[in-house]
Design an enzyme around this catalytic site. Structure first.
Site, PDB file in Angstrom:
ATOM      1  N   ASN A   4      -9.416  -0.670  40.865  1.00  0.00           N
ATOM      2  CA  ASN A   4     -10.548  -1.504  40.453  1.00  0.00           C
ATOM      3  C   ASN A   4     -11.834  -0.682  40.403  1.00  0.00           C
ATOM      4  O   ASN A   4     -11.794   0.523  40.182  1.00  0.00           O
ATOM      5  CB  ASN A   4     -10.674  -2.739  41.339  1.00  0.00           C
ATOM      6  CG  ASN A   4     -11.077  -3.972  40.554  1.00  0.00           C
ATOM      7  OD1 ASN A   4     -12.088  -3.986  39.860  1.00  0.00           O
ATOM      8  ND2 ASN A   4     -10.264  -5.011  40.646  1.00  0.00           N
ATOM      9  N   HIS A  52     -10.641   2.459  38.569  1.00  0.00           N
ATOM     10  CA  HIS A  52      -9.310   2.978  38.923  1.00  0.00           C
ATOM     11  C   HIS A  52      -9.327   4.471  39.243  1.00  0.00           C
ATOM     12  O   HIS A  52      -8.404   5.210  38.888  1.00  0.00           O
ATOM     13  CB  HIS A  52      -8.309   2.698  37.808  1.00  0.00           C
ATOM     14  CG  HIS A  52      -7.993   1.246  37.598  1.00  0.00           C
ATOM     15  ND1 HIS A  52      -8.042   0.314  38.614  1.00  0.00           N
ATOM     16  CD2 HIS A  52      -7.604   0.570  36.481  1.00  0.00           C
ATOM     17  CE1 HIS A  52      -7.697  -0.875  38.135  1.00  0.00           C
ATOM     18  NE2 HIS A  52      -7.442  -0.748  36.842  1.00  0.00           N
ATOM     19  N   HIS A  54       0.020  -1.851  38.437  1.00  0.00           N
ATOM     20  CA  HIS A  54      -0.589  -2.448  37.256  1.00  0.00           C
ATOM     21  C   HIS A  54       0.490  -2.969  36.297  1.00  0.00           C
ATOM     22  O   HIS A  54       0.412  -2.763  35.084  1.00  0.00           O
ATOM     23  CB  HIS A  54      -1.468  -1.410  36.559  1.00  0.00           C
ATOM     24  CG  HIS A  54      -2.642  -1.981  35.828  1.00  0.00           C
ATOM     25  ND1 HIS A  54      -2.539  -2.526  34.566  1.00  0.00           N
ATOM     26  CD2 HIS A  54      -3.940  -2.100  36.179  1.00  0.00           C
ATOM     27  CE1 HIS A  54      -3.737  -2.941  34.172  1.00  0.00           C
ATOM     28  NE2 HIS A  54      -4.604  -2.698  35.134  1.00  0.00           N
ATOM     29  N   TYR A  62       2.422  -5.517  33.978  1.00  0.00           N
ATOM     30  CA  TYR A  62       2.177  -6.712  33.168  1.00  0.00           C
ATOM     31  C   TYR A  62       3.487  -7.493  33.064  1.00  0.00           C
ATOM     32  O   TYR A  62       4.468  -7.006  32.510  1.00  0.00           O
ATOM     33  CB  TYR A  62       1.728  -6.336  31.757  1.00  0.00           C
ATOM     34  CG  TYR A  62       0.387  -5.666  31.650  1.00  0.00           C
ATOM     35  CD1 TYR A  62      -0.763  -6.397  31.365  1.00  0.00           C
ATOM     36  CD2 TYR A  62       0.256  -4.291  31.810  1.00  0.00           C
ATOM     37  CE1 TYR A  62      -1.994  -5.782  31.243  1.00  0.00           C
ATOM     38  CE2 TYR A  62      -0.967  -3.662  31.696  1.00  0.00           C
ATOM     39  CZ  TYR A  62      -2.090  -4.412  31.412  1.00  0.00           C
ATOM     40  OH  TYR A  62      -3.313  -3.790  31.295  1.00  0.00           O
ATOM     41  N   GLN A  67      -6.144  -9.253  42.137  1.00  0.00           N
ATOM     42  CA  GLN A  67      -6.813  -9.266  40.842  1.00  0.00           C
ATOM     43  C   GLN A  67      -5.827  -9.793  39.801  1.00  0.00           C
ATOM     44  O   GLN A  67      -4.764  -9.201  39.584  1.00  0.00           O
ATOM     45  CB  GLN A  67      -7.270  -7.860  40.450  1.00  0.00           C
ATOM     46  CG  GLN A  67      -8.101  -7.801  39.181  1.00  0.00           C
ATOM     47  CD  GLN A  67      -9.594  -7.956  39.430  1.00  0.00           C
ATOM     48  OE1 GLN A  67     -10.040  -8.016  40.578  1.00  0.00           O
ATOM     49  NE2 GLN A  67     -10.373  -8.012  38.365  1.00  0.00           N
ATOM     50  N   GLU A 104      -2.417  -7.882  40.670  1.00  0.00           N
ATOM     51  CA  GLU A 104      -2.784  -6.624  41.310  1.00  0.00           C
ATOM     52  C   GLU A 104      -3.253  -6.883  42.741  1.00  0.00           C
ATOM     53  O   GLU A 104      -4.418  -7.168  42.993  1.00  0.00           O
ATOM     54  CB  GLU A 104      -3.874  -5.923  40.513  1.00  0.00           C
ATOM     55  CG  GLU A 104      -3.490  -5.596  39.078  1.00  0.00           C
ATOM     56  CD  GLU A 104      -4.665  -5.114  38.263  1.00  0.00           C
ATOM     57  OE1 GLU A 104      -5.230  -4.045  38.608  1.00  0.00           O
ATOM     58  OE2 GLU A 104      -5.039  -5.786  37.289  1.00  0.00           O
TER      59      GLU A 104
END
Length: 336
Positions: free
Chosen positions: A78, A104, A174, A176, A273, A301
């Site tokens: 982040n 990051h 990370h 998805y 997150q 996250e």
């Protein structure tokens, strides 16, 4: 567990791909580059397996992909305000790679580093990184991440971080997720519930204001199961940190009615997150030639609060020198 060479980096360092198997039938492909979760196959309500995580088919795809899909993010995930922080009376300057802030960890991000295989078994693998190129953070460090496919249908991630100096640390993955397994181009028909009533509001540059607010009356209220299409549109996508506790427990749940898959997220991190791939524009090519559009997948996250190193009343993110920091997150799959 099986392994092979996926490809070679420019310095001729090999990138290994490890395939983990569970007795529940799940499979996970982990590559040493970025400690990336390359594939994660889970059954639907009819027992059909499908890959539920976005990404790339080849190493070259990951080397040129800007989304860090499925990668381990660190040393600090982040954002850090003004790409700087003070620790023990000394100021540290980092790479400013987003609106004058550090996102990051900049170019030192672990997503672009090649880990080594420290150990492995049929359903688990431990990858290790010696962090000598600190990217402006204090102290050399060693990170070991262990991925395990459990008998309960979960992909569990355990991070063990050791540093020679006091340093901020926030580690996450990370990945998805799209539980339709490629049947739906986005997650708009997915439903989500979060086990939290609070979030950290941000400025326009996504740096937290320092407040902790209740989600009541906002688009961020997921205290009850909610269809994501009710929230996401062309102007609004999720990229928000929600407040959890330090005790290991259920942080969030995701459902896909089409496939009958459900994912539960467990963690001991103080924040999570939620990011819905808002930057995808239909030009980002992914697995099997698919082009990822906005909301193609959703990230859970688990991490420390954004900019925690600069906000004293946020949960402490400093790992003391010569100690080992351990944190655990699990993505558990079932059907309904």
């Amino acid at each position: 567990m099986s392994e092979k060479i996926l490809g070679w980096l420019s310095d001729r360092d090999p990138v290994m791909e490890l395939t983990l198997h569970s007795c529940w039938g799940m499979e996970a492909n982990i590559i040493t580059y970025g400690a990336i979760i390359k594939n994660l196959e889970a059954p639907d309500r009819n027992g059909m397996m499908a890959d539920v995580i976005l990404g790339q088919d080849t190493l070259e795809g990951y080397l040129t992909n800007p989304s860090a899909s499925g990668a381990l993010i660190g040393r600090v995930a982040n954002r850090i305000e003004n790409a700087a922080f003070c620790l023990n009376g000394k100021q540290y300057r980092l790479e400013a790679n987003e609106h004058g802030n550090c996102l990051h960890s900049g170019g030192a991000n672990y997503a672009g580093r090649n880990f080594t295989v420290a150990d492995r078994g049929q359903n688990w693998a431990a990858l290790q990184l010696l962090d000598d190129e600190t990217g402006g953070f204090p102290g050399k460090s060693t990170l070991t991440v262990t991925y395990t496919l459990t008998e309960s249908g979960a992909l569990e991630t355990v991070y063990e971080f050791f540093s020679e100096e006091d340093t901020p640390v926030s580690l996450t993955n990370h990945g998805y997720f799209n539980l339709s397994g490629g049947k739906e181009k986005d997650i708009l028909k997915h439903k989500m519930k979060l086990n939290t009533e609070f979030y950290t509001p941000v400025r326009n540059d996504r740096i937290p204001t320092g407040e902790i607010r209740h989600v009541r009356g906002t688009k961020l209220d997921f205290t009850l199961c909610r269809l994501l299409s009710e929230v996401l549109d062309g102007q609004f996508g999720l990229d928000h940190n929600f407040v959890l506790g330090r005790d290991y427990g259920l942080a969030g749940e995701l459902w896909d009615d089409y496939s009958g898959r459900k994912m539960e997220v467990y963690t001991d991190c103080p924040g999570i997150q939620i990011y819905t791939g808002n930057h995808f524009d239909g030009k980002t090519r992914g697995k099997q030639g698919a082009y990822y559009e906005p909301y193609a997948g959703i990230c859970f996250e688990t991490q420390e609060f954004p900019n925690a190193v600069n906000v004293k009343h946020f949960p402490d993110c400093i790992v003391k020198k010569n100690t080992t920091f351990t944190t655990r997150t699990a993505y558990k799959f079932c059907v309904f």
